[in-house]
Design a protein around this motif. Structure first.
Motif, PDB file in Angstrom:
ATOM      1  N   ASP A  69     -56.697  70.839  -8.423  1.00 50.66           N
ATOM      2  CA  ASP A  69     -56.964  70.056  -7.226  1.00 50.66           C
ATOM      3  C   ASP A  69     -58.353  69.420  -7.265  1.00 50.66           C
ATOM      4  O   ASP A  69     -58.545  68.304  -6.769  1.00 50.66           O
ATOM      5  CB  ASP A  69     -56.822  70.936  -5.979  1.00 50.66           C
ATOM      6  N   ASP A  70     -59.322  70.125  -7.846  1.00 48.56           N
ATOM      7  CA  ASP A  70     -60.672  69.559  -7.961  1.00 48.56           C
ATOM      8  C   ASP A  70     -60.671  68.313  -8.837  1.00 48.56           C
ATOM      9  O   ASP A  70     -61.345  67.332  -8.540  1.00 48.56           O
ATOM     10  CB  ASP A  70     -61.634  70.597  -8.553  1.00 48.56           C
ATOM     11  N   ARG A  71     -59.900  68.374  -9.904  1.00 55.27           N
ATOM     12  CA  ARG A  71     -59.827  67.232 -10.819  1.00 55.27           C
ATOM     13  C   ARG A  71     -59.152  66.042 -10.142  1.00 55.27           C
ATOM     14  O   ARG A  71     -59.566  64.899 -10.335  1.00 55.27           O
ATOM     15  CB  ARG A  71     -59.042  67.649 -12.057  1.00 55.27           C
ATOM     16  N   LYS A  72     -58.118  66.316  -9.358  1.00 52.78           N
ATOM     17  CA  LYS A  72     -57.448  65.238  -8.616  1.00 52.78           C
ATOM     18  C   LYS A  72     -58.396  64.603  -7.613  1.00 52.78           C
ATOM     19  O   LYS A  72     -58.412  63.382  -7.438  1.00 52.78           O
ATOM     20  CB  LYS A  72     -56.216  65.794  -7.893  1.00 52.78           C
ATOM     21  N   LYS A  73     -59.192  65.428  -6.964  1.00 51.15           N
ATOM     22  CA  LYS A  73     -60.150  64.933  -5.982  1.00 51.15           C
ATOM     23  C   LYS A  73     -61.213  64.058  -6.642  1.00 51.15           C
ATOM     24  O   LYS A  73     -61.542  62.978  -6.141  1.00 51.15           O
ATOM     25  CB  LYS A  73     -60.801  66.122  -5.268  1.00 51.15           C
ATOM     26  N   ASP A  74     -61.746  64.517  -7.785  1.00 52.24           N
ATOM     27  CA  ASP A  74     -62.743  63.730  -8.515  1.00 52.24           C
ATOM     28  C   ASP A  74     -62.162  62.399  -8.978  1.00 52.24           C
ATOM     29  O   ASP A  74     -62.814  61.358  -8.881  1.00 52.24           O
ATOM     30  CB  ASP A  74     -63.261  64.514  -9.721  1.00 52.24           C
ATOM     31  N   GLN A  75     -60.926  62.441  -9.480  1.00 52.54           N
ATOM     32  CA  GLN A  75     -60.261  61.217  -9.939  1.00 52.54           C
ATOM     33  C   GLN A  75     -60.117  60.223  -8.789  1.00 52.54           C
ATOM     34  O   GLN A  75     -60.380  59.035  -8.943  1.00 52.54           O
ATOM     35  CB  GLN A  75     -58.885  61.555 -10.514  1.00 52.54           C
ATOM     36  N   LYS A  76     -59.718  60.715  -7.648  1.00 53.27           N
ATOM     37  CA  LYS A  76     -59.512  59.850  -6.485  1.00 53.27           C
ATOM     38  C   LYS A  76     -60.819  59.219  -6.018  1.00 53.27           C
ATOM     39  O   LYS A  76     -60.874  58.017  -5.713  1.00 53.27           O
ATOM     40  CB  LYS A  76     -58.880  60.652  -5.352  1.00 53.27           C
ATOM     41  N   ASN A  77     -61.899  60.009  -5.989  1.00 50.85           N
ATOM     42  CA  ASN A  77     -63.193  59.491  -5.555  1.00 50.85           C
ATOM     43  C   ASN A  77     -63.719  58.405  -6.491  1.00 50.85           C
ATOM     44  O   ASN A  77     -64.202  57.364  -6.046  1.00 50.85           O
ATOM     45  CB  ASN A  77     -64.220  60.624  -5.447  1.00 50.85           C
ATOM     46  N   VAL A  78     -63.626  58.636  -7.795  1.00 56.29           N
ATOM     47  CA  VAL A  78     -64.120  57.669  -8.776  1.00 56.29           C
ATOM     48  C   VAL A  78     -63.270  56.402  -8.752  1.00 56.29           C
ATOM     49  O   VAL A  78     -63.795  55.281  -8.743  1.00 56.29           O
ATOM     50  CB  VAL A  78     -64.151  58.291 -10.184  1.00 56.29           C
ATOM     51  N   ASP A  79     -61.948  56.565  -8.699  1.00 55.22           N
ATOM     52  CA  ASP A  79     -61.068  55.406  -8.709  1.00 55.22           C
ATOM     53  C   ASP A  79     -61.204  54.562  -7.440  1.00 55.22           C
ATOM     54  O   ASP A  79     -61.107  53.337  -7.497  1.00 55.22           O
ATOM     55  CB  ASP A  79     -59.613  55.840  -8.891  1.00 55.22           C
ATOM     56  N   THR A  80     -61.432  55.192  -6.315  1.00 54.10           N
ATOM     57  CA  THR A  80     -61.621  54.453  -5.067  1.00 54.10           C
ATOM     58  C   THR A  80     -62.837  53.545  -5.172  1.00 54.10           C
ATOM     59  O   THR A  80     -62.781  52.369  -4.788  1.00 54.10           O
ATOM     60  CB  THR A  80     -61.801  55.431  -3.882  1.00 54.10           C
ATOM     61  N   ALA A  81     -63.924  54.066  -5.717  1.00 56.16           N
ATOM     62  CA  ALA A  81     -65.141  53.274  -5.867  1.00 56.16           C
ATOM     63  C   ALA A  81     -64.945  52.132  -6.868  1.00 56.16           C
ATOM     64  O   ALA A  81     -65.434  51.016  -6.650  1.00 56.16           O
ATOM     65  CB  ALA A  81     -66.292  54.166  -6.302  1.00 56.16           C
TER      66      ALA A  81
END
Length: 193
Positions: free
Chosen positions: A146-158
């Motif tokens: 879940d942490d990796r999914k969260k990091d992916q989402k934050n970076v991709d959003t930016a």
């Protein structure tokens, strides 16, 4: 004179009645030399925000956005973004990418400090083999945390916001979503990226 004996030993041999001693060289133990991995300097054509074409691996032919060079290994940190071409945050050696002239402004993208080389190491599960599970397959499939999914989402959003802010956003969405291929009579050394 045939009957006369000399006091010399036969040439190439030893006198009768003596033993030959062999000289054995002592075997030296091999020294284990731990060398620090040499970090490859970044190519001039690769800067943060450069669109790269991946040449090897499961994502070959895809276009990705370069974020930073990891300090410990010297590998490149890239992302697809995941929404456009299904490429997650990955490390890749710069020998396996081609830098294009397309650039995206990633100055507003905040990468978390915990995304480094240790972030990408997978934890190995050690299982003891017993008679009951000899034939059972012990290979476990990798699941994204879940942490990796969260990091992916934050970076991709930016990154998606940076693409939307670009003047040619329609072109970039199509460009990052398409694969790189060579047609007939196209030679990579003659192309301008």
């Amino acid at each position: 004179m045939p009957g006369k004996e000399s006091g010399k030993a036969k040439e190439g041999g030893i006198k009768r009645g003596t033993h030959r001693t062999l000289f054995v060289r002592p075997v030296k133990a091999n020294k284990v030399v731990k060398r620090k991995a040499k970090i490859q300097p970044l190519r001039k054509s690769i800067t943060p925000g450069t669109v790269l074409v991946v040449l090897a691996g499961r994502h070959r032919g895809k276009r990705v956005v370069f974020l930073k060079q990891l300090p410990k290994s010297g590998l490149l940190l890239v992302t697809g973004p995941l929404k456009l071409n299904n490429t997650p945050l990955r490390r890749i050696a710069q020998a396996f990418v081609i830098a294009t002239s397309t650039k995206i402004d990633v100055s507003k993208v905040n990468l978390p400090d915990h995304i480094n080389d240790d972030y990408f190491k997978r934890a190995e599960e050690k299982t003891k083999k017993s008679e009951s599970n000899i034939f059972a397959s012990s290979k476990s499939s990798y699941e994204v945390t879940d942490d990796r999914k969260k990091d992916q989402k934050n970076v991709d959003t930016a990154i998606l916001q940076a693409i939307r802010a670009h003047k040619e956003k329609k072109f970039l969405f199509g460009y990052l979503g398409s694969r790189f291929t060579l047609g007939k009579n196209q030679h990579p050394h003659n192309l301008v990226f």
